[in-house]
Design an enzyme around this catalytic site. Sequence first.
Site, PDB file in Angstrom:
ATOM      1  N   LYS A  49       7.186  -5.516   1.587  1.00  0.00           N
ATOM      2  CA  LYS A  49       6.283  -5.603   2.595  1.00  0.00           C
ATOM      3  C   LYS A  49       5.719  -7.064   2.574  1.00  0.00           C
ATOM      4  O   LYS A  49       5.319  -7.805   3.473  1.00  0.00           O
ATOM      5  CB  LYS A  49       4.943  -4.862   2.091  1.00  0.00           C
TER       6      LYS A  49
ATOM      7  N   GLN B 228      -1.233   0.455  -1.648  1.00  0.00           N
ATOM      8  CA  GLN B 228       0.226   1.200  -1.805  1.00  0.00           C
ATOM      9  C   GLN B 228      -0.416   2.683  -2.436  1.00  0.00           C
ATOM     10  O   GLN B 228      -0.992   2.735  -3.440  1.00  0.00           O
ATOM     11  CB  GLN B 228       0.952   0.361  -2.801  1.00  0.00           C
TER      12      GLN B 228
ATOM     13  N   ASP C 256      -2.052   0.952   8.013  1.00  0.00           N
ATOM     14  CA  ASP C 256      -1.385   2.150   7.788  1.00  0.00           C
ATOM     15  C   ASP C 256      -1.550   3.257   8.681  1.00  0.00           C
ATOM     16  O   ASP C 256      -0.681   4.089   8.956  1.00  0.00           O
ATOM     17  CB  ASP C 256      -1.532   2.615   6.066  1.00  0.00           C
TER      18      ASP C 256
END
Length: 288
Positions: free
Chosen positions: A53, A97, A120
Site C-alpha cells: 500500500k 490494517q 477502506d
Amino acid sequence: MTAQLIDGNALARRTRDEVAGQVRTLLARGTIPGLAVLLVGDDPASQVYVRHKVADCESVGMRSMLARLPATLGEAELLARIRALNDDSTVHGILVQLPLPRHLDAQRVIETIDPAKDVDGFHVANAGALMVGRAGFRPCTPWGCMRMLEAIGCDPRGKHAVVVGRSNIVGKPMAMLLLQAHATVTVCHSATPDLGAFTRQADIVVAAVGRRGLIAADMVKPGAVVIDVGMNRDDAGKLCGDVDFAGVREALGPDGWITPVPGGVGPMTRAMLLVNTVQAAQAAAAVA
Ligand code: NDP
C-alpha cells in the site's frame, strides 16, 4: 476454447495511471494527497499488504505515512492516534490494517475514523451510504470487482449474479453494488445447501469465501463471468483462489470470462484504495 481472462494487473495499471493524473492536478493546486496507514502488531501477511500500500501510494505521487505500532498497544492509545489523524488536514485517508490483535475491538477502531477519511469504506456511515445508495467510500475489493465487470463490457442489469460469501468487507457490499447495478442478486453462505444449484444459474459468480476448489467445473454455466476473490494456498504453497481455475475456465467456454489468482482481484483491490484516497483528497480540497 476456454474462457477469456480478466487481466487484473493490466486494469490496475490503467487505474493507477488515471489516479496519477488526478494526483498531478491536485499537486498543481497545492494539495498533496496523503494516506495514513496504521499497522498494529507484526502479522507477516499484514506487513506485506502494508508495504504494498505504501509503495502504491508512492507510485502515483501520493504521500503515505506508515505507523508501525506494537501488538500490545492499548485501545485508548490507538483511538487517540486515529483522532489525531482525523484532525490532521494533511491526511486525507486513514487505513487501519486488519486483522487487529484480539484485545482491540476492530469495529470500535474503524468507527473512530472520520467517515470522510475512511478510504477502506468499512465505517458504518459508509456501509449505510452504500445500503441506501448515497455517495460514500465503497470497500476496495467489491468496488474493484465492479470495475472489472465494466472493463469487459459486462453490464449487470437484468443478469443473475450469485455472490458466495457474506462478509461485511466483501460479500455484502458486493451484493449491494450488484443490486445497485440492477442485477438480480443471490447471496450464498456456509448454510446454503447445494451451492452448485445456485451458481449454475448465474450469469455472474463472485466467489469470496477462502476455500480452494469450492467452485468446481460442474458448478458454472457456459458464458458466465466468474470473479474469484478468494486467497488460499495450494499444496505446493502457491497462491490460489476459491475457483478450480483450469476446470472452470474450460467449462465456461469462449463466451465466458474468469479472473486468475494471482493477477485478478488482488491488484484491483490495491488500485481502488488509491482511487478512494484521491477522491478523499479531492473532496477535502474542494471544501478547503
Ligand atoms: P470471511 O471469512 O469473513 O467470509 C467468508 C464467507 O464465506 C462467509 O460469509 C462464510 O459464510 C462463507 N462460506 C464459508 N464456507 C462456505 C461454503 N462452504 N459455501 C459457501 N459459503 C461459505 O472472508 P472475507 O470475506 O474477508 O474473504 C473471503 C476470501 O477473500 C478470503 O480468501 C480472503 O483472503 C479473500 N480476500 C481477498 C481480497 C483480495 O484483494 N483478493 C481482499 C479481501 C479478501 P458464513 O457467513 O455463513 O460464515
